[in-house]
Design an enzyme around this catalytic site. Structure first.
Site, PDB file in Angstrom:
ATOM      1  N   GLY A  10       0.847  -1.198   0.000  1.00 24.25           N
ATOM      2  CA  GLY A  10       0.000   0.000   0.000  1.00 24.25           C
ATOM      3  C   GLY A  10       0.873   1.235   0.000  1.00 24.25           C
ATOM      4  O   GLY A  10       1.924   1.250   0.644  1.00 24.25           O
ATOM      5  N   GLU A 103       5.434  -5.170   5.874  1.00 20.36           N
ATOM      6  CA  GLU A 103       5.760  -6.566   6.225  1.00 20.36           C
ATOM      7  C   GLU A 103       5.865  -7.480   5.006  1.00 20.36           C
ATOM      8  O   GLU A 103       6.730  -8.349   4.955  1.00 20.36           O
ATOM      9  CB  GLU A 103       4.729  -7.135   7.220  1.00 20.36           C
ATOM     10  CG  GLU A 103       3.303  -6.865   6.805  1.00 20.36           C
ATOM     11  CD  GLU A 103       2.273  -7.795   7.451  1.00 20.36           C
ATOM     12  OE1 GLU A 103       1.119  -7.392   7.550  1.00 20.36           O
ATOM     13  OE2 GLU A 103       2.629  -8.924   7.820  1.00 20.36           O
ATOM     14  N   THR A 125       4.815   2.066   6.360  1.00 24.11           N
ATOM     15  CA  THR A 125       3.411   1.661   6.446  1.00 24.11           C
ATOM     16  C   THR A 125       2.690   2.648   7.351  1.00 24.11           C
ATOM     17  O   THR A 125       3.218   3.030   8.397  1.00 24.11           O
ATOM     18  CB  THR A 125       3.186   0.231   6.994  1.00 24.11           C
ATOM     19  OG1 THR A 125       1.803   0.098   7.344  1.00 24.11           O
ATOM     20  CG2 THR A 125       4.019  -0.106   8.199  1.00 24.11           C
ATOM     21  N   ASP A 127       0.338   1.835   9.013  1.00 23.77           N
ATOM     22  CA  ASP A 127      -0.150   1.041  10.149  1.00 23.77           C
ATOM     23  C   ASP A 127       0.795   1.042  11.355  1.00 23.77           C
ATOM     24  O   ASP A 127       0.385   0.682  12.458  1.00 23.77           O
ATOM     25  CB  ASP A 127      -0.361  -0.423   9.719  1.00 23.77           C
ATOM     26  CG  ASP A 127      -1.454  -0.569   8.676  1.00 23.77           C
ATOM     27  OD1 ASP A 127      -2.216   0.405   8.478  1.00 23.77           O
ATOM     28  OD2 ASP A 127      -1.547  -1.646   8.062  1.00 23.77           O
ATOM     29  N   MET A 169      -8.004   2.605   8.970  1.00 24.99           N
ATOM     30  CA  MET A 169      -7.245   1.423   8.562  1.00 24.99           C
ATOM     31  C   MET A 169      -6.497   0.811   9.747  1.00 24.99           C
ATOM     32  O   MET A 169      -6.310   1.462  10.772  1.00 24.99           O
ATOM     33  CB  MET A 169      -6.278   1.786   7.448  1.00 24.99           C
ATOM     34  CG  MET A 169      -6.964   1.909   6.107  1.00 24.99           C
ATOM     35  SD  MET A 169      -5.760   2.078   4.788  1.00 24.99           S
ATOM     36  CE  MET A 169      -6.824   1.897   3.362  1.00 24.99           C
ATOM     37  N   GLY A 170      -6.051  -0.383   9.567  1.00 25.84           N
ATOM     38  CA  GLY A 170      -5.325  -1.122  10.614  1.00 25.84           C
ATOM     39  C   GLY A 170      -5.924  -2.509  10.711  1.00 25.84           C
ATOM     40  O   GLY A 170      -6.899  -2.701  11.415  1.00 25.84           O
ATOM     41  N   ARG A 266     -24.330   7.049  12.684  1.00 24.50           N
ATOM     42  CA  ARG A 266     -23.800   7.149  11.320  1.00 24.50           C
ATOM     43  C   ARG A 266     -22.386   6.594  11.260  1.00 24.50           C
ATOM     44  O   ARG A 266     -21.610   6.754  12.201  1.00 24.50           O
ATOM     45  CB  ARG A 266     -23.738   8.619  10.873  1.00 24.50           C
ATOM     46  CG  ARG A 266     -25.084   9.297  10.757  1.00 24.50           C
ATOM     47  CD  ARG A 266     -25.802   8.870   9.484  1.00 24.50           C
ATOM     48  NE  ARG A 266     -26.965   9.696   9.222  1.00 24.50           N
ATOM     49  CZ  ARG A 266     -28.182   9.468   9.702  1.00 24.50           C
ATOM     50  NH1 ARG A 266     -28.409   8.433  10.491  1.00 24.50           N
ATOM     51  NH2 ARG A 266     -29.186  10.276   9.404  1.00 24.50           N
ATOM     52  N   ARG A 275      -4.453   7.552   3.823  1.00 25.22           N
ATOM     53  CA  ARG A 275      -3.202   7.059   3.227  1.00 25.22           C
ATOM     54  C   ARG A 275      -2.708   7.995   2.121  1.00 25.22           C
ATOM     55  O   ARG A 275      -1.571   7.881   1.675  1.00 25.22           O
ATOM     56  CB  ARG A 275      -3.447   5.665   2.662  1.00 25.22           C
ATOM     57  CG  ARG A 275      -2.270   4.758   2.799  1.00 25.22           C
ATOM     58  CD  ARG A 275      -2.631   3.342   2.516  1.00 25.22           C
ATOM     59  NE  ARG A 275      -2.762   3.093   1.106  1.00 25.22           N
ATOM     60  CZ  ARG A 275      -3.123   1.917   0.594  1.00 25.22           C
ATOM     61  NH1 ARG A 275      -3.412   0.915   1.397  1.00 25.22           N
ATOM     62  NH2 ARG A 275      -3.205   1.745  -0.694  1.00 25.22           N
TER      63      ARG A 275
HETATM   64  O1  F6P Z   1      -0.804  -0.570   3.655  1.00 24.02           O
HETATM   65  C1  F6P Z   1      -1.501  -0.958   4.772  1.00 24.02           C
HETATM   66  C2  F6P Z   1      -2.967  -0.723   4.547  1.00 24.02           C
HETATM   67  O2  F6P Z   1      -3.177   0.652   4.421  1.00 24.02           O
HETATM   68  C3  F6P Z   1      -3.819  -1.351   5.627  1.00 24.02           C
HETATM   69  O3  F6P Z   1      -4.040  -0.518   6.728  1.00 24.02           O
HETATM   70  C4  F6P Z   1      -5.081  -1.669   4.880  1.00 24.02           C
HETATM   71  O4  F6P Z   1      -5.747  -2.754   5.466  1.00 24.02           O
HETATM   72  C5  F6P Z   1      -4.598  -2.017   3.529  1.00 24.02           C
HETATM   73  O5  F6P Z   1      -3.398  -1.331   3.348  1.00 24.02           O
HETATM   74  C6  F6P Z   1      -5.567  -1.687   2.403  1.00 24.02           C
HETATM   75  O6  F6P Z   1      -5.036  -2.172   1.232  1.00 24.02           O
HETATM   76  P1  F6P Z   1      -5.562  -1.858  -0.228  1.00 24.02           P
HETATM   77  O7  F6P Z   1      -5.177  -0.447  -0.557  1.00 24.02           O
HETATM   78  O8  F6P Z   1      -4.848  -2.849  -1.061  1.00 24.02           O
HETATM   79  O9  F6P Z   1      -7.039  -2.027  -0.188  1.00 24.02           O
END
Ligand code: F6P
Length: 342
Positions: A10, A103, A125, A127, A169-170, A266, A275
Site C-alpha cells: 500500500g 511486512e 506503512t 499502520d 485502517m489497521g 452514522r 493514506r
Molecule cells: O498498507 C496498509 C494498509 O493501508 C492497511 O491498513 C489496509 O488494510 C490495507 O493497506 C488496504 O489495502 P488496499 O489499498 O490494497 O485495499
C-alpha cells in the site's frame, strides 16, 4: 554502482521523500546511478523501470503517493521467484536493490537476501506495525488526517445528538485507531488486539447518554472483531499475500448500535483518505533520514539489513528480525485510552 529502488505494498505519505533522499545522496555524494523499478516487485519481475536522477526527482518531497507506483505483487507467488528476479538484475546490471515496503514487501526482501541478493530495506506503512523500528513514516500523517476527521465528526455529531462510528485502517494492529482516537477524544476505541464486547460498547454510550452527553464518537480499526459469537462480521477476498480485504466493521457496528439503542448512528469509513495526500513535516523528515541511511547501508555493503528508528537514532537491523513479528498495541497502551471511554 547501479542501484535499483522500488516501492511495494500500500502506498504511504513519505515514499517520495525516501526516493529523493536516496537519489540525492546516491548520485550526488557517491556517484551511483539509481534505477526506479515500477509497481513494486512487479517491475523487477517484468523489467519495467525508469532512470532516477537528482534533476528528475526535484519537487517530490511533499508529494503523497509514490512516483514509482506500487502493487501488492508477491514474486514468490505470481512469478518464478528469485530466478526471474535475478534475470532482470543481470540484464539491467543492477548491483544492489533498495526495497521500501511493509511486512510483505520486506518479507520478500528478507527471502531474497537469504538467497544472496544484495538488498537493503526501508520500512514504510501507515499502520506502524513493524516491530524493528520505533515508528514507520506515513503513520504520523495518517493519525493527523484521522484526528482532523474525528474533530469534524464530533461537531456534527453534537448538532444532531448522534453517535458517529469512524472506521480507520489497521487490519492487524490498532495503532492508527488508538492514536487518532486518543488525540480526537474518542468515547470508545476498538482495535484488533482486543476483541470487543458489544454490550460493553452500548453500556459506555448509555452512561454518556444518562449523563446528558447525547453525542458520541467511536473510533474502530478495520480489523477489530467482536468477541466470538457476539456479533457477526463479514470478511472479503484475499490479496497476493493472503490478507483479507476489510472495511465492514464500521457499518456493522453502526447498524447494531442503532438497533440496540434506537439512537441515530452514522458510519464514516475514512479508508484510503488517511493514506493519501501530502506527508506531515515529521514524516518528511523521517522518510528523508531513512533514505539517506539506506544509501549509506548500500555503500557500506550492509546487505540484508533494514534501516530503523530507535529513539532518535537511525540504525540498521537484520531484515529477518524486522519481519519476524508484528508490532501490536500492548495492553498498557490500550488501558491509557480506556480511562477516557464512556
Ligand atoms: O498498507 C496498509 C494498509 O493501508 C492497511 O491498513 C489496509 O488494510 C490495507 O493497506 C488496504 O489495502 P488496499 O489499498 O490494497 O485495499
Amino acid at each position: 554502482m547501479r542501484i535499483g529502488i522500488l516501492t511495494g505494498g500500500g502506498d504511504c505519505p513519505g515514499l517520495n521523500a525516501v526516493i529523493r533522499a536516496v537519489v540525492r545522496k546516491g548520485e550526488g555524494q557517491y556517484g551511483h546511478e539509481v534505477i526506479g523499478f515500477l509497481h513494486g516487485w512487479r517491475g523487477v519481475m517484468e523489467n519495467e523501470s525508469i532512470p532516477l536522477t537528482i534533476a528528475g526527482t526535484r519537487g517530490i518531497l511533499a508529494r503523497g503517493g509514490t512516483v514509482l507506483l506500487s502493487s501488492r505483487t508477491n514474486p514468490f507467488k505470481t512469478y518464478g521467484g528469485e530466478a526471474s528476479l535475478r534475470k532482470t538484475l543481470d540484464e539491467m546490471s543492477i548491483d544492489a536493490l533498495i526495497a521500501i515496503g511493509g511486512e510483505d514487501t520486506l518479507g520478500v526482501a528478507a527471502r531474497l537476501a537469504d538467497a544472496g541478493i544484495r538488498v537493503v530495506g526501508v520500512p514504510k506503512t501507515i499502520d506502524n506495525d513493524l516491530s524493528a523500528t520505533d515508528v514507520t513514516f506515513g503513520f504520523d500523517t495518517a493519525v493527523q488526517t484521522a484526528t482532523e476527521a474525528i474533530d469534524r465528526l464530533r461537531t456534527t455529531a453534537e448538532s444532531h445528538d448522534r453517535v458517529m462510528v469512524v472506521e480507520v485502517m489497521g487490519r492487524h494492529a490498532g495503532w492508527i485507531a488508538l492514536h487518532s482516537g486518543m488525540a480526537g477524544g474518542a468515547d470508545v476505541i476498538l482495535i484488533p488486539e482486543r476483541p470487543f464486547d458489544i454490550d460493553e460498547v452500548v453500556a459506555y454510550l448509555t452512561s454518556r447518554h444518562s449523563a446528558g452527553r447525547r453525542a458520541s464518537v467511536i473510533v474502530v480499526a478495520e480489523g477489530a472483531t467482536a468477541l466470538e459469537g457476539t456479533l457477526e462480521t463479514i470478511t472479503g477476498e484475499t490479496d497476493d499475500f493472503g490478507h483479507a480485504r476489510l472495511g465492514g466493521i464500521g457499518n456493522r457496528l453502526t447498524e447494531e448500535i442503532e438497533r440496540r439503542t434506537g439512537w441515530e448512528t452514522r458510519a464514516t469509513i475514512l479508508g484510503h483518505v488517511i493514506r493519501g495526500g501530502t506527508p506531515t513535516a515529521n514524516d518528511r523528515l523521517l522518510a528523508t533520514r531513512f533514505g539517506l541511511a539506506a544509501i549509506d547501508a548500500v555503500q557500506a555493503g550492509e546487505f540484508g539489513s533494514m534501516v530503523a528508528l530507535r529513539g532518535t537514532q537511525i540504525v540498521r537491523v537484520p531484515l529477518a528480525e524486522a519481519v519476524a513479528t508484528l508490532k501490536t498495541v500492548p495492553e498498557e497502551r490500550y488501558a491509557e485510552a480506556e480511562v477516557f471511554f464512556g
